[in-house]
Design an enzyme around this catalytic site. Structure first.
Site: not given
Ligand code: SIN
Length: 303
Positions: A21, A73, A131, A193-194, A218, A266
């Site tokens: 996503s 988002l 997020c 997620n990140t 990454g 991703g």
């Molecule tokens: C974002 O839209 O900020 C990225 C989505 C996420 O990290 O969940």
């Protein structure tokens, strides 16, 4: 002849490769470049109840081995997705799609999942409680086990579709959060997620990102993602979708050996728009290299 088919929460995928996503939009731009029906599925851009413009720019920064984003988002909202994006998607994608859902309250998560419940194209709901780029929502639901369980229960009451809870790596104990979601009825877990990070512009002596911090993704995060998939596999019985820094068919195999049933890709889509197609094409040869006849044999195989 090798078998790349896997089953994710009861739905068969031709292969386990899934664009993540936020890196694939609704697929339309990529469908102009190649036939995206070659993918297992894809996870579309995180959708909230209301349309969102996202964070101020700049919201992308380079980093060693990856990138930071603070998109916030941005999305057109659930009404637009149901009325325009999903009907449009029928023209270029002919498999069940994964709907990524974000929210700012338990009720919003449940409402958006409830709206998607009647959309026949949607196979799975991937509920993003992770997020790092928004205030008063996003990651705040995924860094507390009780809150993660509350969102899971509420969403499960709102839909009959399989629910995957997407977890944040910005926690001390990922296994505790995953277990809380599984105990609350999650059909699967997707992670990671990140990771929250930051860059500073020395000339301006100020953060590069307007939001100051952003999420790191990454290749640099791959070993962290792999470690967390490994830890979660040890404590839950539901399928895991592994993501974080996957760039090749060999990375996907590693993820599956750690415990993933399917693998999301991703940031690499932003480096090379053909990345997912290449990984799908390279998977059989990578399997043969390691003597793998059937991917199902290797899920969690390194434990
Ligand atoms: C974002 O839209 O900020 C990225 C989505 C996420 O990290 O969940």
């Amino acid at each position: 002849m090798v078998n790349t088919k896997v089953s994710l929460c009861g739905i068969e995928l031709d292969n386990p490769i899934i664009p993540a996503s936020g890196t694939f939009g609704y697929g339309a731009e990529f469908a102009k470049l190649y036939d995206i029906d070659c993918l297992g599925t894809f996870s579309f851009k995180g959708t909230t109840r209301e349309p969102r413009f996202g964070n101020p720019t700049p919201r992308i920064a380079e980093a060693p081995g990856g990138m930071l984003n603070s998109v916030g988002l941005q999305n057109p909202g659930i009404d637009h997705v149901i009325e325009h994006e999903l009907p449009e998607m029928k023209r270029y994608f002919h498999k069940p799609v994964m709907a990524n859902v974000s929210g700012f309250s338990v009720e919003e998560f449940a409402e958006v999942c409830g709206r998607l419940d009647t959309c026949e194209q949607v196979g799975w709901l991937e509920v993003n409680i992770s997020c790092p780029n928004v205030h008063g929502g996003g990651m705040s639901f995924g860094t507390d086990a009780k809150m993660a369980a509350r969102v899971t229960s509420a969403v499960k009451r709102a839909t009959r579709k399989p629910v995957l809870m997407k977890l944040s790596p910005n926690v001390t104990d990922i296994a505790e959060i995953a277990r809380a979601c599984a105990d609350a009825g999650a059909d699967g877990i997707s992670l990671i997620n990140t990771l929250m990070g930051m860059r500073i512009d020395p000339r301006r002596r100020a953060p590069i990102l307007a939001n100051r911090t952003g999420g790191l993704s990454g290749g640099a995060v791959f070993p962290i993602a792999l470690r967390m998939v490994w830890q979660v596999y040890e404590v839950v019985d539901v399928p895991i979708v592994g993501l974080g820094g996957v760039r090749s068919a060999e990375d996907a195999i590693e993820m599956m050996l750690a415990g993933a049933t399917a693998v999301e890709v991703g940031a690499e889509n932003l480096v090379n728009p053909f990345a997912c197609r290449n990984i799908v094409n390279e998977l059989p040869a990578a399997m043969e290299k390691y003597g793998i006849r059937d991917l199902n044999e290797i899920i969690g195989g390194a434990h």
